[in-house]
Motif scaffolding. Structure first.
Motif, PDB file in Angstrom:
ATOM      1  N   TYR A  33       0.829  -1.203   0.000  1.00 56.49           N
ATOM      2  CA  TYR A  33       0.000   0.000   0.000  1.00 56.49           C
ATOM      3  C   TYR A  33       0.867   1.257   0.000  1.00 56.49           C
ATOM      4  O   TYR A  33       2.007   1.238   0.453  1.00 56.49           O
ATOM      5  CB  TYR A  33      -0.852   0.065   1.285  1.00 56.49           C
ATOM      6  N   TYR A  35       0.151   5.041   1.683  1.00 58.06           N
ATOM      7  CA  TYR A  35      -0.691   5.920   2.479  1.00 58.06           C
ATOM      8  C   TYR A  35      -0.071   7.312   2.486  1.00 58.06           C
ATOM      9  O   TYR A  35       1.150   7.460   2.409  1.00 58.06           O
ATOM     10  CB  TYR A  35      -0.780   5.431   3.938  1.00 58.06           C
ATOM     11  N   LYS A  41      -2.809  15.504   9.629  1.00 58.82           N
ATOM     12  CA  LYS A  41      -2.396  14.282  10.321  1.00 58.82           C
ATOM     13  C   LYS A  41      -3.236  13.058   9.979  1.00 58.82           C
ATOM     14  O   LYS A  41      -3.032  12.003  10.558  1.00 58.82           O
ATOM     15  CB  LYS A  41      -2.359  14.471  11.850  1.00 58.82           C
ATOM     16  N   PHE A  42      -4.180  13.190   9.047  1.00 61.04           N
ATOM     17  CA  PHE A  42      -4.929  12.005   8.653  1.00 61.04           C
ATOM     18  C   PHE A  42      -4.052  11.090   7.813  1.00 61.04           C
ATOM     19  O   PHE A  42      -3.333  11.535   6.927  1.00 61.04           O
ATOM     20  CB  PHE A  42      -6.160  12.381   7.823  1.00 61.04           C
ATOM     21  N   PHE A  90       3.669   6.975   3.432  1.00 58.49           N
ATOM     22  CA  PHE A  90       4.024   5.717   4.078  1.00 58.49           C
ATOM     23  C   PHE A  90       3.707   4.546   3.155  1.00 58.49           C
ATOM     24  O   PHE A  90       2.598   4.450   2.614  1.00 58.49           O
ATOM     25  CB  PHE A  90       3.250   5.515   5.385  1.00 58.49           C
ATOM     26  N   GLU A  98      -4.868  -9.028   6.969  1.00 60.72           N
ATOM     27  CA  GLU A  98      -4.358  -8.900   8.320  1.00 60.72           C
ATOM     28  C   GLU A  98      -3.703  -7.535   8.538  1.00 60.72           C
ATOM     29  O   GLU A  98      -3.750  -6.660   7.702  1.00 60.72           O
ATOM     30  CB  GLU A  98      -3.369 -10.033   8.589  1.00 60.72           C
ATOM     31  N   PHE A 102       4.088  -0.971   8.436  1.00 60.47           N
ATOM     32  CA  PHE A 102       4.425   0.276   7.769  1.00 60.47           C
ATOM     33  C   PHE A 102       5.928   0.477   7.666  1.00 60.47           C
ATOM     34  O   PHE A 102       6.694   0.042   8.534  1.00 60.47           O
ATOM     35  CB  PHE A 102       3.853   1.476   8.532  1.00 60.47           C
ATOM     36  N   GLY A 103       6.334   1.186   6.619  1.00 59.40           N
ATOM     37  CA  GLY A 103       7.687   1.701   6.545  1.00 59.40           C
ATOM     38  C   GLY A 103       7.802   2.946   7.409  1.00 59.40           C
ATOM     39  O   GLY A 103       6.821   3.397   8.010  1.00 59.40           O
ATOM     40  N   SER A 104       8.979   3.527   7.459  1.00 57.53           N
ATOM     41  CA  SER A 104       9.217   4.659   8.354  1.00 57.53           C
ATOM     42  C   SER A 104       8.811   6.002   7.759  1.00 57.53           C
ATOM     43  O   SER A 104       8.882   7.019   8.421  1.00 57.53           O
ATOM     44  CB  SER A 104      10.689   4.707   8.773  1.00 57.53           C
TER      45      SER A 104
ATOM     46  N   LEU B  34      -8.629  -1.449  14.931  1.00 60.99           N
ATOM     47  CA  LEU B  34      -7.234  -1.640  15.303  1.00 60.99           C
ATOM     48  C   LEU B  34      -6.709  -0.365  15.954  1.00 60.99           C
ATOM     49  O   LEU B  34      -7.193   0.740  15.706  1.00 60.99           O
ATOM     50  CB  LEU B  34      -6.372  -1.931  14.069  1.00 60.99           C
ATOM     51  N   TYR B  36      -2.937   1.545  16.347  1.00 61.72           N
ATOM     52  CA  TYR B  36      -1.547   1.612  15.934  1.00 61.72           C
ATOM     53  C   TYR B  36      -0.859   2.657  16.799  1.00 61.72           C
ATOM     54  O   TYR B  36      -1.449   3.652  17.205  1.00 61.72           O
ATOM     55  CB  TYR B  36      -1.427   2.016  14.463  1.00 61.72           C
ATOM     56  N   LYS B  38       2.626   5.160  17.045  1.00 59.75           N
ATOM     57  CA  LYS B  38       3.636   5.755  16.175  1.00 59.75           C
ATOM     58  C   LYS B  38       4.592   6.630  16.978  1.00 59.75           C
ATOM     59  O   LYS B  38       4.168   7.575  17.639  1.00 59.75           O
ATOM     60  CB  LYS B  38       2.964   6.585  15.075  1.00 59.75           C
ATOM     61  N   GLU B  42       9.056   7.463  12.660  1.00 58.67           N
ATOM     62  CA  GLU B  42       8.870   6.055  12.368  1.00 58.67           C
ATOM     63  C   GLU B  42       7.474   5.840  11.803  1.00 58.67           C
ATOM     64  O   GLU B  42       6.590   6.697  11.938  1.00 58.67           O
ATOM     65  CB  GLU B  42       9.035   5.208  13.636  1.00 58.67           C
ATOM     66  N   GLY B  43       7.262   4.686  11.187  1.00 60.58           N
ATOM     67  CA  GLY B  43       5.928   4.355  10.729  1.00 60.58           C
ATOM     68  C   GLY B  43       5.077   3.819  11.861  1.00 60.58           C
ATOM     69  O   GLY B  43       5.597   3.383  12.886  1.00 60.58           O
ATOM     70  N   PRO B  44       3.766   3.837  11.698  1.00 57.10           N
ATOM     71  CA  PRO B  44       2.885   3.254  12.721  1.00 57.10           C
ATOM     72  C   PRO B  44       3.158   1.760  12.865  1.00 57.10           C
ATOM     73  O   PRO B  44       3.457   1.077  11.890  1.00 57.10           O
ATOM     74  CB  PRO B  44       1.486   3.499  12.156  1.00 57.10           C
ATOM     75  N   PHE B  46       1.498  -1.855  14.589  1.00 53.23           N
ATOM     76  CA  PHE B  46       0.274  -2.461  15.093  1.00 53.23           C
ATOM     77  C   PHE B  46       0.375  -2.725  16.587  1.00 53.23           C
ATOM     78  O   PHE B  46       1.401  -3.193  17.083  1.00 53.23           O
ATOM     79  CB  PHE B  46       0.007  -3.768  14.356  1.00 53.23           C
ATOM     80  N   PHE B  89      -3.064   5.818  16.903  1.00 51.44           N
ATOM     81  CA  PHE B  89      -4.070   5.932  15.854  1.00 51.44           C
ATOM     82  C   PHE B  89      -5.102   4.818  16.009  1.00 51.44           C
ATOM     83  O   PHE B  89      -4.743   3.644  16.163  1.00 51.44           O
ATOM     84  CB  PHE B  89      -3.443   5.811  14.467  1.00 51.44           C
ATOM     85  N   SER B  99      -7.598  -5.242   5.852  1.00 46.20           N
ATOM     86  CA  SER B  99      -6.611  -4.174   5.892  1.00 46.20           C
ATOM     87  C   SER B  99      -6.679  -3.290   4.658  1.00 46.20           C
ATOM     88  O   SER B  99      -6.222  -2.161   4.683  1.00 46.20           O
ATOM     89  CB  SER B  99      -5.206  -4.772   5.992  1.00 46.20           C
ATOM     90  N   LEU B 102      -8.638   0.138   5.477  1.00 44.60           N
ATOM     91  CA  LEU B 102      -8.510   0.764   6.781  1.00 44.60           C
ATOM     92  C   LEU B 102      -8.744   2.266   6.691  1.00 44.60           C
ATOM     93  O   LEU B 102      -8.201   2.940   5.825  1.00 44.60           O
ATOM     94  CB  LEU B 102      -7.125   0.525   7.367  1.00 44.60           C
ATOM     95  N   PHE B 104      -8.339   5.608   9.104  1.00 43.38           N
ATOM     96  CA  PHE B 104      -7.641   6.019  10.319  1.00 43.38           C
ATOM     97  C   PHE B 104      -8.225   7.297  10.904  1.00 43.38           C
ATOM     98  O   PHE B 104      -8.709   8.173  10.175  1.00 43.38           O
ATOM     99  CB  PHE B 104      -6.161   6.272  10.012  1.00 43.38           C
ATOM    100  N   GLY B 105      -8.107   7.416  12.216  1.00 46.54           N
ATOM    101  CA  GLY B 105      -8.371   8.676  12.891  1.00 46.54           C
ATOM    102  C   GLY B 105      -7.136   9.560  12.823  1.00 46.54           C
ATOM    103  O   GLY B 105      -6.105   9.167  12.264  1.00 46.54           O
ATOM    104  N   LYS B 106      -7.229  10.772  13.423  1.00 47.45           N
ATOM    105  CA  LYS B 106      -6.120  11.720  13.361  1.00 47.45           C
ATOM    106  C   LYS B 106      -5.039  11.444  14.390  1.00 47.45           C
ATOM    107  O   LYS B 106      -3.977  12.042  14.348  1.00 47.45           O
ATOM    108  CB  LYS B 106      -6.649  13.142  13.567  1.00 47.45           C
TER     109      LYS B 106
END
Lengths: 111, 114
Positions: A33, A35, A41-42, A90, A98, A102-104, B34, B36, B38, B42-44, B46, B89, B99, B102, B104-106
C-alpha cells in the motif's frame, strides 16, 4: 533487517519536478500500500496492490502513478509536483486482510 | 467526512497510572478495529485489534473495549510507562474489507510523565 523499507526518508524538491519513492518489503506479504499523511495528520490510503495487481485506487490525481515490478516492491512516481503534495508518504504491506506493517515514511517537501 | 474520530489530540498521564484513549466511528459497516502506535520519524506499528463480535480484547498492559451501540472504542494502558509516549491511531475497516480498507483517525498524542 527492516521489514518494510522506503527511500528516501526526506525529499525536498521544486514545484513541477518529477520524483519517485521506492518501497520494498521482505515479509513475503502479498499486498502493498501507499498511504499519505497530510498536514491535518490524517492517514489516508492512496493505492493498494495485491501480487502486482492494482486493487485500490482512491481519488488520487493521475500525477501519482504506482508501479509494482514484483510483489516485494511498490514504487510511487509523482509527476509535476505541486505544493499540496507536501506530506509524509508511508508504504505498508500485509498478508491478506491482516494487520499492516508500515515503513518509516518519506517526508516530501515541495517548494 | 471523518468516519473515525479521535477527539482528543493529546493526553498526559503519570507513570503507573491508567491511560485511556478514545475513538468514535460513524460507519455502521465497520466490523474490525485496530490501534496503531507511532513514534516520531517512524511508521505506525500495530498494537492491538478487536473484531465486532467481541467487546473486549486484552494483550498484556493493553486492552481495547468496543461499544457497538455507541460506536465507540477505547484503548486502556495499565500501568502506563514513559516508553508508551507516542501517537496512537485508531483505525477501522468495513465488512470484508480487511486491511485493504482501513480508515484512520487523526491520532492522539500520549505523554507519560515519569
Amino acid at each position: 533487517d527492516t521489514a518494510v523499507s522506503q527511500t528516501p526518508k526526506y525529499l525536498v524538491t521544486q514545484m513541477g519536478n518529477d520524483k519517485s519513492i521506492k518501497c520494498e518489503q521482505n515479509l513475503g506479504h502479498d499486498t502493498m500500500y501507499w498511504y499519505k499523511q497530510d498536514s491535518k495528520k490524517f492517514l489516508k490510503i492512496m493505492f493498494s496492490y495485491n501480487n502486482k495487481e492494482l486493487i485500490i485506487n482512491e481519488t488520487v490525481p493521475n500525477r501519482f502513478s504506482p508501479k509494482s515490478p514484483d510483489k516485494a516492491h511498490l514504487n510511487l512516481h509523482i509527476n509535476s509536483l505541486e505544493l499540496g503534495d507536501s506530506a509524509v508518504y508511508f508504504c505498508a504491506s500485509s498478508q491478506r486482510a491482516e494487520k499492516l506493517f508500515f515503513g518509516s515514511g518519506t517526508q516530501l517537501s515541495v517548494l | 467526512d471523518q468516519q473515525v474520530k479521535q477527539n482528543s489530540p493529546s493526553l498526559s498521564v503519570q507513570e503507573g497510572r491508567i491511560s485511556i484513549l478514545n475513538c468514535d466511528y460513524t460507519n455502521s459497516m465497520f466490523d474490525y478495529f485496530l490501534w496503531y502506535k507511532k513514534y516520531p520519524a517512524e511508521g505506525p506499528t500495530f498494537l492491538i485489534s478487536i473484531s465486532s463480535i467481541k467487546d473486549k480484547n486484552e494483550d498484556g498492559r493493553f486492552t481495547v473495549f468496543l461499544n457497538k451501540s455507541a460506536k465507540h472504542l477505547s484503548l486502556h494502558i495499565v500501568p502506563s510507562q514513559p516508553g508508551d509516549s507516542a501517537v496512537y491511531f485508531c483505525a477501522a475497516s468495513e465488512k470484508g474489507g480487511g486491511s485493504e480498507k482501513l480508515v484512520f483517525g487523526k491520532g492522539t498524542k500520549l505523554t507519560v510523565n515519569p
